[in-house]
Write an enzyme that holds these catalytic residues in place. Sequence first.
Site, mmCIF file in Angstrom:
data_model
loop_
_atom_site.group_PDB
_atom_site.id
_atom_site.type_symbol
_atom_site.label_atom_id
_atom_site.label_comp_id
_atom_site.label_asym_id
_atom_site.label_seq_id
_atom_site.Cartn_x
_atom_site.Cartn_y
_atom_site.Cartn_z
ATOM 1 N N PHE A 87 -2.271 -9.276 13.967
ATOM 2 C CA PHE A 87 -1.970 -8.734 15.292
ATOM 3 C C PHE A 87 -2.486 -9.719 16.322
ATOM 4 O O PHE A 87 -3.354 -10.542 16.010
ATOM 5 C CB PHE A 87 -2.586 -7.338 15.496
ATOM 6 N N ARG B 29 0.812 -1.217 0.000
ATOM 7 C CA ARG B 29 0.000 0.000 0.000
ATOM 8 C C ARG B 29 0.845 1.265 0.000
ATOM 9 O O ARG B 29 0.418 2.297 -0.500
ATOM 10 C CB ARG B 29 -0.926 -0.006 1.217
ATOM 11 N N TYR C 68 0.785 -22.431 11.627
ATOM 12 C CA TYR C 68 -0.522 -22.563 12.287
ATOM 13 C C TYR C 68 -1.672 -22.586 11.273
ATOM 14 O O TYR C 68 -2.836 -22.614 11.659
ATOM 15 C CB TYR C 68 -0.715 -21.529 13.406
ATOM 16 N N ASP D 280 -3.257 -2.153 -3.176
ATOM 17 C CA ASP D 280 -3.886 -2.795 -2.021
ATOM 18 C C ASP D 280 -4.462 -4.113 -2.515
ATOM 19 O O ASP D 280 -5.408 -4.114 -3.319
ATOM 20 C CB ASP D 280 -4.992 -1.885 -1.452
ATOM 21 N N GLY E 124 8.592 -20.527 10.211
ATOM 22 C CA GLY E 124 8.530 -20.348 11.667
ATOM 23 C C GLY E 124 8.938 -18.922 11.965
ATOM 24 O O GLY E 124 8.771 -18.035 11.129
HETATM 25 C C1 HXC Z 1 -8.082 -5.529 18.164
HETATM 26 C C2 HXC Z 1 -7.757 -4.418 16.152
HETATM 27 C C3 HXC Z 1 -6.376 -4.279 16.430
HETATM 28 C C4 HXC Z 1 -5.889 -4.821 17.674
HETATM 29 C C5 HXC Z 1 -6.794 -3.370 14.499
HETATM 30 N N1 HXC Z 1 -7.958 -3.833 14.968
HETATM 31 N N2 HXC Z 1 -5.800 -3.647 15.372
HETATM 32 N N3 HXC Z 1 -8.608 -5.032 17.008
HETATM 33 N N4 HXC Z 1 -6.762 -5.441 18.488
HETATM 34 N N5 HXC Z 1 -4.599 -4.760 17.970
HETATM 35 C C6 HXC Z 1 -9.263 -3.705 14.311
HETATM 36 C C7 HXC Z 1 -9.663 -2.248 14.180
HETATM 37 O O1 HXC Z 1 -10.212 -1.754 15.387
HETATM 38 C C8 HXC Z 1 -10.668 -2.315 13.035
HETATM 39 O O2 HXC Z 1 -11.917 -2.796 13.473
HETATM 40 C C9 HXC Z 1 -10.087 -3.383 12.144
HETATM 41 O O3 HXC Z 1 -9.218 -4.188 12.976
HETATM 42 C C10 HXC Z 1 -9.240 -2.805 11.007
HETATM 43 O O4 HXC Z 1 -8.208 -2.008 11.572
HETATM 44 P P1 HXC Z 1 -7.518 -0.820 10.764
HETATM 45 O O5 HXC Z 1 -6.445 -0.266 11.628
HETATM 46 O O6 HXC Z 1 -8.556 0.097 10.221
HETATM 47 O O7 HXC Z 1 -6.934 -1.636 9.506
HETATM 48 P P2 HXC Z 1 -5.780 -1.265 8.483
HETATM 49 O O8 HXC Z 1 -5.449 0.200 8.549
HETATM 50 O O9 HXC Z 1 -6.185 -1.850 7.176
HETATM 51 O O10 HXC Z 1 -4.485 -2.032 9.049
HETATM 52 C C11 HXC Z 1 -4.388 -3.424 8.962
HETATM 53 C C12 HXC Z 1 -3.639 -4.007 10.174
HETATM 54 C C13 HXC Z 1 -2.264 -3.346 10.388
HETATM 55 C C14 HXC Z 1 -3.532 -5.513 9.922
HETATM 56 C C15 HXC Z 1 -4.493 -3.774 11.431
HETATM 57 O O11 HXC Z 1 -1.599 -3.939 11.492
HETATM 58 C C16 HXC Z 1 -1.386 -3.470 9.164
HETATM 59 O O12 HXC Z 1 -1.415 -2.604 8.298
HETATM 60 N N6 HXC Z 1 -0.590 -4.567 9.044
HETATM 61 C C17 HXC Z 1 0.255 -4.845 7.875
HETATM 62 C C18 HXC Z 1 1.544 -5.517 8.224
HETATM 63 C C19 HXC Z 1 1.466 -6.683 9.174
HETATM 64 O O13 HXC Z 1 0.449 -6.888 9.861
HETATM 65 N N7 HXC Z 1 2.558 -7.442 9.219
HETATM 66 C C20 HXC Z 1 2.649 -8.597 10.097
HETATM 67 C C21 HXC Z 1 2.561 -9.853 9.319
HETATM 68 S S1 HXC Z 1 3.203 -11.072 10.362
HETATM 69 P P3 HXC Z 1 -13.150 -1.807 13.913
HETATM 70 O O14 HXC Z 1 -14.303 -2.719 14.147
HETATM 71 O O15 HXC Z 1 -12.673 -1.118 15.145
HETATM 72 O O16 HXC Z 1 -13.363 -0.858 12.737
HETATM 73 C C22 HXC Z 1 2.510 -12.553 10.144
HETATM 74 C C23 HXC Z 1 3.325 -13.621 10.888
HETATM 75 C C24 HXC Z 1 2.612 -14.899 11.165
HETATM 76 O O17 HXC Z 1 1.552 -12.723 9.478
HETATM 77 C C25 HXC Z 1 3.395 -15.885 12.021
HETATM 78 C C26 HXC Z 1 4.476 -15.400 12.932
HETATM 79 C C27 HXC Z 1 5.280 -16.435 13.644
HETATM 80 P P1 NAP Z 2 5.864 -7.413 7.090
HETATM 81 O O1 NAP Z 2 7.215 -6.831 6.854
HETATM 82 O O2 NAP Z 2 4.905 -6.654 7.937
HETATM 83 O O3 NAP Z 2 5.217 -7.733 5.681
HETATM 84 C C1 NAP Z 2 3.867 -7.622 5.374
HETATM 85 C C2 NAP Z 2 3.740 -6.779 4.108
HETATM 86 O O4 NAP Z 2 2.398 -6.830 3.641
HETATM 87 C C3 NAP Z 2 4.117 -5.321 4.289
HETATM 88 O O5 NAP Z 2 5.078 -4.966 3.321
HETATM 89 C C4 NAP Z 2 2.817 -4.555 4.032
HETATM 90 O O6 NAP Z 2 3.082 -3.321 3.364
HETATM 91 C C5 NAP Z 2 2.079 -5.544 3.120
HETATM 92 N N1 NAP Z 2 0.632 -5.360 3.168
HETATM 93 C C6 NAP Z 2 -0.177 -5.320 4.261
HETATM 94 N N2 NAP Z 2 -1.433 -5.096 3.897
HETATM 95 C C7 NAP Z 2 -1.441 -5.006 2.541
HETATM 96 C C8 NAP Z 2 -2.457 -4.785 1.575
HETATM 97 N N3 NAP Z 2 -3.736 -4.602 1.930
HETATM 98 N N4 NAP Z 2 -2.099 -4.736 0.263
HETATM 99 C C9 NAP Z 2 -0.818 -4.921 -0.100
HETATM 100 N N5 NAP Z 2 0.190 -5.124 0.765
HETATM 101 C C10 NAP Z 2 -0.122 -5.174 2.075
HETATM 102 O O7 NAP Z 2 5.993 -8.864 7.788
HETATM 103 P P2 NAP Z 2 6.849 -10.164 7.403
HETATM 104 O O8 NAP Z 2 7.218 -10.787 8.693
HETATM 105 O O9 NAP Z 2 7.906 -9.852 6.414
HETATM 106 O O10 NAP Z 2 5.739 -11.086 6.739
HETATM 107 C C11 NAP Z 2 5.839 -11.519 5.395
HETATM 108 C C12 NAP Z 2 5.059 -12.805 5.193
HETATM 109 O O11 NAP Z 2 5.614 -13.853 5.972
HETATM 110 C C13 NAP Z 2 3.593 -12.701 5.618
HETATM 111 O O12 NAP Z 2 2.788 -13.458 4.723
HETATM 112 C C14 NAP Z 2 3.587 -13.368 6.979
HETATM 113 O O13 NAP Z 2 2.336 -13.890 7.341
HETATM 114 C C15 NAP Z 2 4.612 -14.479 6.730
HETATM 115 N N6 NAP Z 2 5.184 -15.029 7.948
HETATM 116 C C16 NAP Z 2 6.110 -14.327 8.643
HETATM 117 C C17 NAP Z 2 6.679 -14.890 9.767
HETATM 118 C C18 NAP Z 2 7.734 -14.177 10.546
HETATM 119 O O14 NAP Z 2 8.193 -14.719 11.554
HETATM 120 N N7 NAP Z 2 8.165 -13.008 10.140
HETATM 121 C C19 NAP Z 2 6.286 -16.170 10.178
HETATM 122 C C20 NAP Z 2 5.315 -16.856 9.443
HETATM 123 C C21 NAP Z 2 4.781 -16.278 8.314
HETATM 124 P P3 NAP Z 2 2.135 -2.013 3.447
HETATM 125 O O15 NAP Z 2 1.871 -1.761 4.883
HETATM 126 O O16 NAP Z 2 2.927 -0.961 2.738
HETATM 127 O O17 NAP Z 2 0.897 -2.358 2.676
#
Ligand code: HXC
Ligand code: NAP
Length: 293
Positions: free
Chosen positions: A105, A47, A156, A73, A198
């Site tokens: 999250f 994004r 998971y 997006d 992992g």
């Molecule tokens: C409860 C939450 C919350 C929280 C957001 N929400 N954060 N609810 N606890 N901590 C709710 C909001 O209140 C809202 O609902 C809805 O979720 C959408 O939130 P927004 O902030 O409007 O969404 P958005 O701006 O689109 O942001 C998306 C996001 C944000 C997922 C919340 O964290 C993000 O942009 N993430 C992108 C990168 C990311 O997450 N990377 C990690 C990947 S790691 P309501 O009802 O209030 O409107 C991964 C690893 C897996 O996947 C395994 C690891 C070992």
């Molecule tokens: P990260 O850096 O947060 O990567 C997530 C990316 O997704 C960000 O670049 C974010 O960029 C993008 N993104 C989020 N919402 C999006 C949307 N609506 N459209 C397009 N892009 C979007 O986290 P990461 O750890 O590198 O994760 C990468 C992948 O590995 C994910 O699939 C995650 O589930 C997987 N994974 C990670 C781990 C770990 O330990 N790190 C473990 C298991 C799996 P913008 O915010 O700019 O959109």
Amino acid sequence: MATTNGMLREGALKGQVIVITGGGTGLGRSMAEAFLRLGAGVCITSRKLEVLQATAAELEKTTGGTVLPVACDVREWRDVDRMLEQVLAKFGHVDALVNDAAGNFISPTERLSSKAFETIIGIVLMGTVNCTLAFGKHWIAKGERDKKVLNITTTYAWTGSGYVVPSACAKAGVLALTRSLAVEWAKYGIRTNAIAPGPFPTKGAWQRLLPGELVEQFDMAKRVPLGRVGEHRELTDLASYLVSPFSSYINGEVVTIDGGEWLKGAGQFNMLDAVEPSMWDAIERMVRGTRGS
Ligand code: HXC
Ligand code: NAP
């Protein structure tokens, strides 16, 4: 011990064009760098255009490759169609799609709104669906073969996990998509595989999954039989292999790369790791002593 050099030979991805969603940060960025070093042209999308542009400039400088940054997006299929058009306009063709973008999250599920579920499922599952559909339809319509979809899921996806339930549901869907299309689209010359990582430290994951003191309280390395978290190089080698011609007979596979983490949690007696080695003589005597009882 992880190696410091890449696994594949120089030029192994030469001529390939690879799109990585979520490619501006974290593992997506690391994969982009690895693919570029192996000779591929790369499009990174997410994004935040400014993040993508900065990453693209840095990667072009360090690798000498070509990087196209495109804001997209993945929840919006029109955005995805536009992104694909830009890739084709720049490179003329596209060979692989890496669905890496994710949102996640930690939260007790009873605190979540329906919108929170919708948001995570929208990014992870529908984002992967939108991109896969757009690219797959393009390849099928053109009759182009030898194409690859690589999905990034998690361990998971099959065990489930509390406190990240929307992500677990979405990643399980991604796994089902991977295995389903691997069969259905094989006839079009499209291979579909997945990686289940992992713990690999990234800012995006660690900030949202281990915020504040949780990072010290729950040391991820302690959950892993190999005693450490993953190095990006280890994952990027695997990803490079899976999008390369060297993996041409691998289709429908999900490769776990977690140092044995999920199996440790699954095996009922793996907790016995905590028993001091000096205790085993006494334990054995106790167990043998039960004979005939
Ligand atoms: C409860 C939450 C919350 C929280 C957001 N929400 N954060 N609810 N606890 N901590 C709710 C909001 O209140 C809202 O609902 C809805 O979720 C959408 O939130 P927004 O902030 O409007 O969404 P958005 O701006 O689109 O942001 C998306 C996001 C944000 C997922 C919340 O964290 C993000 O942009 N993430 C992108 C990168 C990311 O997450 N990377 C990690 C990947 S790691 P309501 O009802 O209030 O409107 C991964 C690893 C897996 O996947 C395994 C690891 C070992
Ligand atoms: P990260 O850096 O947060 O990567 C997530 C990316 O997704 C960000 O670049 C974010 O960029 C993008 N993104 C989020 N919402 C999006 C949307 N609506 N459209 C397009 N892009 C979007 O986290 P990461 O750890 O590198 O994760 C990468 C992948 O590995 C994910 O699939 C995650 O589930 C997987 N994974 C990670 C781990 C770990 O330990 N790190 C473990 C298991 C799996 P913008 O915010 O700019 O959109």
